[in-house]
Write an enzyme that holds these catalytic residues in place. Structure first.
Site, PDB file in Angstrom:
ATOM      1  N   THR A 234       0.813  -1.220   0.000  1.00  0.00           N
ATOM      2  CA  THR A 234       0.000   0.000   0.000  1.00  0.00           C
ATOM      3  C   THR A 234       0.845   1.268   0.000  1.00  0.00           C
ATOM      4  O   THR A 234       0.469   2.271  -0.609  1.00  0.00           O
ATOM      5  CB  THR A 234      -0.919  -0.005   1.253  1.00  0.00           C
ATOM      6  OG1 THR A 234      -1.820  -1.085   1.110  1.00  0.00           O
ATOM      7  CG2 THR A 234      -1.702   1.281   1.393  1.00  0.00           C
TER       8      THR A 234
ATOM      9  N   ASP B 261       1.204  -6.607  -4.488  1.00  0.00           N
ATOM     10  CA  ASP B 261       0.437  -6.593  -3.243  1.00  0.00           C
ATOM     11  C   ASP B 261       1.000  -7.766  -2.448  1.00  0.00           C
ATOM     12  O   ASP B 261       1.179  -8.857  -3.003  1.00  0.00           O
ATOM     13  CB  ASP B 261      -1.038  -6.825  -3.583  1.00  0.00           C
ATOM     14  CG  ASP B 261      -1.947  -6.771  -2.364  1.00  0.00           C
ATOM     15  OD1 ASP B 261      -1.666  -7.495  -1.385  1.00  0.00           O
ATOM     16  OD2 ASP B 261      -2.928  -6.022  -2.388  1.00  0.00           O
ATOM     17  N   SER B 262       1.286  -7.569  -1.172  1.00  0.00           N
ATOM     18  CA  SER B 262       2.012  -8.628  -0.459  1.00  0.00           C
ATOM     19  C   SER B 262       1.177  -9.879  -0.233  1.00  0.00           C
ATOM     20  O   SER B 262       1.697 -10.898   0.217  1.00  0.00           O
ATOM     21  CB  SER B 262       2.586  -8.109   0.865  1.00  0.00           C
ATOM     22  OG  SER B 262       1.601  -8.035   1.859  1.00  0.00           O
ATOM     23  N   SER B 263      -0.110  -9.836  -0.557  1.00  0.00           N
ATOM     24  CA  SER B 263      -0.903 -11.077  -0.516  1.00  0.00           C
ATOM     25  C   SER B 263      -0.361 -12.068  -1.541  1.00  0.00           C
ATOM     26  O   SER B 263      -0.620 -13.264  -1.452  1.00  0.00           O
ATOM     27  CB  SER B 263      -2.365 -10.791  -0.851  1.00  0.00           C
ATOM     28  OG  SER B 263      -2.803  -9.677  -0.153  1.00  0.00           O
TER      29      SER B 263
ATOM     30  N   THR C 192       1.652  -4.759   4.128  1.00  0.00           N
ATOM     31  CA  THR C 192       1.502  -5.151   5.531  1.00  0.00           C
ATOM     32  C   THR C 192       0.915  -6.552   5.690  1.00  0.00           C
ATOM     33  O   THR C 192       1.134  -7.195   6.718  1.00  0.00           O
ATOM     34  CB  THR C 192       0.597  -4.159   6.290  1.00  0.00           C
ATOM     35  OG1 THR C 192      -0.671  -4.096   5.639  1.00  0.00           O
ATOM     36  CG2 THR C 192       1.221  -2.783   6.343  1.00  0.00           C
ATOM     37  N   ASP C 193       0.153  -7.009   4.680  1.00  0.00           N
ATOM     38  CA  ASP C 193      -0.589  -8.265   4.882  1.00  0.00           C
ATOM     39  C   ASP C 193       0.314  -9.443   5.239  1.00  0.00           C
ATOM     40  O   ASP C 193      -0.036 -10.269   6.075  1.00  0.00           O
ATOM     41  CB  ASP C 193      -1.415  -8.604   3.626  1.00  0.00           C
ATOM     42  CG  ASP C 193      -2.614  -7.676   3.476  1.00  0.00           C
ATOM     43  OD1 ASP C 193      -2.974  -7.008   4.458  1.00  0.00           O
ATOM     44  OD2 ASP C 193      -3.190  -7.623   2.362  1.00  0.00           O
TER      45      ASP C 193
ATOM     46  N   GLN D  25      -3.154 -20.416  19.773  1.00  0.00           N
ATOM     47  CA  GLN D  25      -3.935 -19.475  18.961  1.00  0.00           C
ATOM     48  C   GLN D  25      -4.281 -18.225  19.763  1.00  0.00           C
ATOM     49  O   GLN D  25      -4.913 -17.299  19.231  1.00  0.00           O
ATOM     50  CB  GLN D  25      -5.187 -20.139  18.373  1.00  0.00           C
ATOM     51  CG  GLN D  25      -6.067 -20.858  19.351  1.00  0.00           C
ATOM     52  CD  GLN D  25      -7.206 -21.621  18.664  1.00  0.00           C
ATOM     53  OE1 GLN D  25      -8.316 -21.149  18.681  1.00  0.00           O
ATOM     54  NE2 GLN D  25      -6.938 -22.777  18.088  1.00  0.00           N
TER      55      GLN D  25
HETATM   56  N1  ASP Z   1      -2.736  -5.573   0.563  1.00  0.00           N
HETATM   57  C1  ASP Z   1      -1.663  -4.687   0.941  1.00  0.00           C
HETATM   58  C2  ASP Z   1      -0.375  -5.488   0.916  1.00  0.00           C
HETATM   59  O1  ASP Z   1      -0.140  -6.236   1.818  1.00  0.00           O
HETATM   60  C3  ASP Z   1      -1.915  -4.110   2.287  1.00  0.00           C
HETATM   61  C4  ASP Z   1      -0.859  -3.151   2.777  1.00  0.00           C
HETATM   62  O2  ASP Z   1       0.202  -2.995   2.237  1.00  0.00           O
HETATM   63  O3  ASP Z   1      -1.121  -2.518   3.806  1.00  0.00           O
HETATM   64  O4  ASP Z   1       0.382  -5.374  -0.021  1.00  0.00           O
END
Ligand code: ASP
Length: 343
Positions: free
Chosen positions: A13, A57-59, A89-90, A279
């Site tokens: 992001t 996108d880190s997903s 962040t993901d 968990q």
């Molecule tokens: N979907 C984004 C990612 O992980 C979310 C982020 O960066 O905050 O690339």
């Protein structure tokens, strides 16, 4: 002499901009990021950059990206005092955990950062995160050694050990937490380093070794009421699985039903590596506390102590990549390798 840093841009992001056609967020290039943060020029730091192609996108992060990051850091290690990795962040906690295990003998900072709002937005958190990450990655003590020779995550004024961090919020600026280990630093008026919490190398002599072979045959079973024998057997005993992370209740407990323990024993007899993490958001596995946890221990499950799931996964990928010997992997998994578990 000016400190020198390499900023590695992988996507996320922090560097995204809204697509005028469908309004979704898509990555833009690094020079645009730098132009949004003129404050960086005020540091006495030489900054070079490396941009991954494609930006993601880190997903979409896969272990291949970790290998590319580790190799890039290895190849440029002597040229820089520290590294800042811009990342979504993901999956940032997974990537930071992975790098912490892949980089053995680290004596320089590798600081991940990103943001919840793109850097071009007026209320972005990206500027502050990036500026703090750069200052921390360049910081050295009076002897010229890195203040934080670790893989860490810098986010919302906190510096967290990478393999202790977990993403806790999809929308707050305070997106990461390290529930079982103190922050390594806090960015207030000054950056306050928490030296007792920082891991220092046994020697400052450069001896970086990079583990690039990862074995990803790991599955994760989050224990929950209503599990069926068929599903549990598929996950624990599946032919493609070499290790399973059991995300258990509380201090490492799971159901004590005979069918469940029989499957755990069967997987153990098959030579699978079974590890136990809680968990709960904080606290540690203690398989000696309750009969239900102890039954898992007797069935061959190893304690992950207070490791996060992200750290347990990355540690298994690395250890399994190093050796085909499952008993060795199990034994080594129980050891503190990079400050990922408390002893
Ligand atoms: N979907 C984004 C990612 O992980 C979310 C982020 O960066 O905050 O690339």
């Amino acid at each position: 002499m000016k400190a020198s840093l390499l900023i590695i841009y992988t996507g996320g992001t922090i560097g995204m901009v809204e697509d005028p056609v469908d309004s979704t967020l898509k990555p833009f290039d690094f020079s645009q990021i730098l132009s949004e943060v003129p404050e960086l020029a005020k540091f006495a730091v030489r900054i070079d950059s490396h941009t991954f192609d494609p930006l993601i996108d880190s997903s979409d992060v896969e272990p291949a990206l970790w290998v590319s990051l580790a190799e890039l850091i290895r190849d440029r290690y002597d040229d820089y005092d520290g590294f800042v990795i811009l990342h979504g962040t993901d999956t940032m906690a997974y990537s930071a955990s992975a790098l912490s295990f892949m980089l053995d003998g680290l004596t320089k900072p590798v600081i991940f950062t990103g943001s919840q709002l793109p850097i071009g937005k007026p209320r972005t958190d990206g500027k502050e995160n990036l500026v703090s990450a750069v200052e921390i990655a360049a910081a050295q003590d009076a002897g010229g050694h890195a203040m934080v020779p670790e893989v860490a995550i810098c986010f919302d004024a906190s510096l967290l050990r990478g393999n202790r961090a977990t993403k806790i919020s999809a929308e707050d600026f305070h997106a990461f937490s390290s529930p079982d280990w103190p922050d390594l630093a806090e960015a207030g008026i000054n950056i306050r380093y928490n030296r007792p919490a920082i891991r220092y190398p046994s020697t400052w002599e450069p001896h970086l070794k990079v583990q690039t072979h990862l074995d990803t045959r790991v599955s994760i079973l989050k224990v929950h009421p209503g599990m069926t024998p068929q599903v549990v057997r598929n996950i624990l005993c599946g032919p493609e699985t070499r290790a399973v992370i059991l995300e258990t209740y509380g201090s490492g407990n799971a159901l004590s039903k005979p069918w469940f323990l029989d499957i755990v024993r069967e997987a153990d007899r098959m030579g699978k590596i079974l590890v136990n993490v809680t968990q709960c958001k904080s606290g540690t596995v203690n398989m000696d506390l309750y009969a239900t946890g102890n039954a898992l221990k007797q069935a061959g499950v190893v304690s992950g102590a207070d490791a996060t799931t992200e750290a347990a996964l990355a540690k298994l990928f690395c250890l399994m990549g190093m050796s085909d010997n499952n008993p060795w992997v199990k034994e080594t998994f129980g050891k503190d390798l990079r400050g990922e578990i408390s002893k």
